[in-house]
Structures are given as C-alpha cells and as structure tokens.
Design a protein around this motif. Sequence first.
Motif, PDB file in Angstrom:
ATOM      1  N   GLY A  49      -4.579   0.460   8.481  1.00  0.00           N
ATOM      2  CA  GLY A  49      -5.240   1.123   7.369  1.00  0.00           C
ATOM      3  C   GLY A  49      -5.568   2.576   7.635  1.00  0.00           C
ATOM      4  O   GLY A  49      -6.435   3.166   6.975  1.00  0.00           O
ATOM      5  N   LEU A  50      -4.883   3.181   8.602  1.00  0.00           N
ATOM      6  CA  LEU A  50      -5.148   4.569   8.968  1.00  0.00           C
ATOM      7  C   LEU A  50      -4.302   5.559   8.173  1.00  0.00           C
ATOM      8  O   LEU A  50      -4.584   6.758   8.191  1.00  0.00           O
ATOM      9  N   VAL A  51      -3.245   5.063   7.543  1.00  0.00           N
ATOM     10  CA  VAL A  51      -2.459   5.898   6.618  1.00  0.00           C
ATOM     11  C   VAL A  51      -2.234   5.090   5.341  1.00  0.00           C
ATOM     12  O   VAL A  51      -2.120   3.859   5.385  1.00  0.00           O
ATOM     13  N   PRO A  52      -2.183   5.751   4.179  1.00  0.00           N
ATOM     14  CA  PRO A  52      -1.990   5.030   2.929  1.00  0.00           C
ATOM     15  C   PRO A  52      -0.566   4.492   2.796  1.00  0.00           C
ATOM     16  O   PRO A  52       0.396   5.136   3.223  1.00  0.00           O
ATOM     17  N   LYS A  53      -0.450   3.303   2.211  1.00  0.00           N
ATOM     18  CA  LYS A  53       0.857   2.694   1.957  1.00  0.00           C
ATOM     19  C   LYS A  53       1.299   3.008   0.530  1.00  0.00           C
ATOM     20  O   LYS A  53       0.496   2.962  -0.396  1.00  0.00           O
ATOM     21  N   THR A  54       2.586   3.319   0.366  1.00  0.00           N
ATOM     22  CA  THR A  54       3.137   3.522  -0.968  1.00  0.00           C
ATOM     23  C   THR A  54       3.364   2.187  -1.646  1.00  0.00           C
ATOM     24  O   THR A  54       3.072   2.011  -2.838  1.00  0.00           O
ATOM     25  N   SER A  55       3.910   1.246  -0.885  1.00  0.00           N
ATOM     26  CA  SER A  55       4.138  -0.108  -1.406  1.00  0.00           C
ATOM     27  C   SER A  55       4.393  -1.047  -0.225  1.00  0.00           C
ATOM     28  O   SER A  55       4.494  -0.616   0.918  1.00  0.00           O
ATOM     29  N   GLY A  56       4.485  -2.332  -0.538  1.00  0.00           N
ATOM     30  CA  GLY A  56       4.710  -3.335   0.498  1.00  0.00           C
ATOM     31  C   GLY A  56       3.478  -4.197   0.710  1.00  0.00           C
ATOM     32  O   GLY A  56       2.410  -3.954   0.124  1.00  0.00           O
ATOM     33  N   THR A  57       3.626  -5.199   1.567  1.00  0.00           N
ATOM     34  CA  THR A  57       2.556  -6.164   1.814  1.00  0.00           C
ATOM     35  C   THR A  57       2.394  -6.395   3.314  1.00  0.00           C
ATOM     36  O   THR A  57       3.388  -6.484   4.051  1.00  0.00           O
TER      37      THR A  57
END
Length: 234
Positions: A49-57
Amino acid sequence: MLQIKDLQVHYGGIHALRGISLEVPDGKIISLIGANGAGKSTTLKAIMGLVPKTSGTILYDKKDITESKTKDIVKDGLILTPEGRRVFPDLTVDENITLGAYVRKDKDGIAKDRKWVFELFPRLEERKWQAAGTLSGGEQQMLAVARSLMGRPKLLMMDEPSLGLAPLIVKNIFGIIKEINQAGVNVLLIEQNAKAALEISDYGYVMETGVVTLSGTGKDLLVNDRVKKAYLGE
C-alpha cells in the motif's frame, strides 16, 4: 497465502507494472528476479500500500487488501524488509529490534521472539547496545531482518537482502532465510543475485519492464537457457 491478479501501477506517465499476476503459496519461498527497473520493488510497494494501484487485485489469506492501509497490512502479518536496510542509525541495535514489535501488545510473545532473533543473529546480541549506524553493512542487513521478524510476520517480503554484501555474508543471509522459512514464515524474495535466490526458492518469477515473462520452480529456472544467459552470467 498471497495472490496478485493483473496488477497495474502507473508513476505519472510511466506504466511501471503491466498486469502482473503471481502467487505465494503457504510454506514456500518465492523469488522475483529481474534487472534494475523491471518493477520488482514497485511490486512489493504496491502490495504494502505504499504506491497507488491503477487496477488489479491483491488477496492475502483470502482477504482483499488491494486498498488496505499499510499499518493494517502490517498488523495482518505481512511485513516488508526494504532495500537499503533502513535501520535507525542513532538508535541501538536493541532499540531497533524493539521498534519492530510496535504493533504488538503480547509481552511474553515479544520476549520469546526477541530471544529467537538473537539466536538467529548472535552477532546482534553481542552488539545490542551499539548504535545501529556503526554496524557493518552485513550486520545492518541482519538487523533489518531481525526487526522485521519482531512483527511476527506470516509473510516476510525482502527487497534485495544481499545487495552490497561480501560473498560470505550473502551465504549467511540466504542460509538464515531458509531457516526463517523452516520456522513457519513464508517468504517473497526480490533479488538481483538470481543464482542465490533460485537455489533456495520453491518457485520463481522473472520480471522484465513491468511484466512477468517467465515462471517455474527454482530448479527449473536455474537451468533455463534464457535465465542462465540473462541473469546467471552463462
């Protein structure tokens, strides 16, 4: 234990992770190898959770942690030993180790784990009142791992634990990783030292420019011609 499905990450205009998928089964050591800039560290930071995710699970123990906060991920037993050791240089070895247990309240368990990490790393016990910044590079790496173990991880993710260390210390670090796994801690290992990583891994993934291009057992990847040519210097 851990499942990543079609994970994508962008840094501004850079597409850092391009839909990677991988698994860390319970009881295993899994390695993620690749050149600098392949996206290995970004993968671990995205999981934490240290960088934002564009998509995925991201599923951990069947729980969706894709949008979870880092502190909650740590409380759930998923812990990262970062690249570059990142010890607190002005604090003592013992104080660094104590900080690793900051999310815990079980005094007896903390005392038991402190004893365990000193058994794993007797050199740290000899230097427990020494300032962490005065330790050698190898000792600082041992301290970073010991501090992570004080959080009692179910899954320990390690980012380049052998980076910049002498060959004898590297051998020691990888031996300890095996011992940690045998004690019941699952391991996701990122390494540029592909040979050392694959030799202790149950399974491995090869990353190139944000994509998983190859996967297989550690033994299979060690004898794979592409891996040998690109990462093993053969």
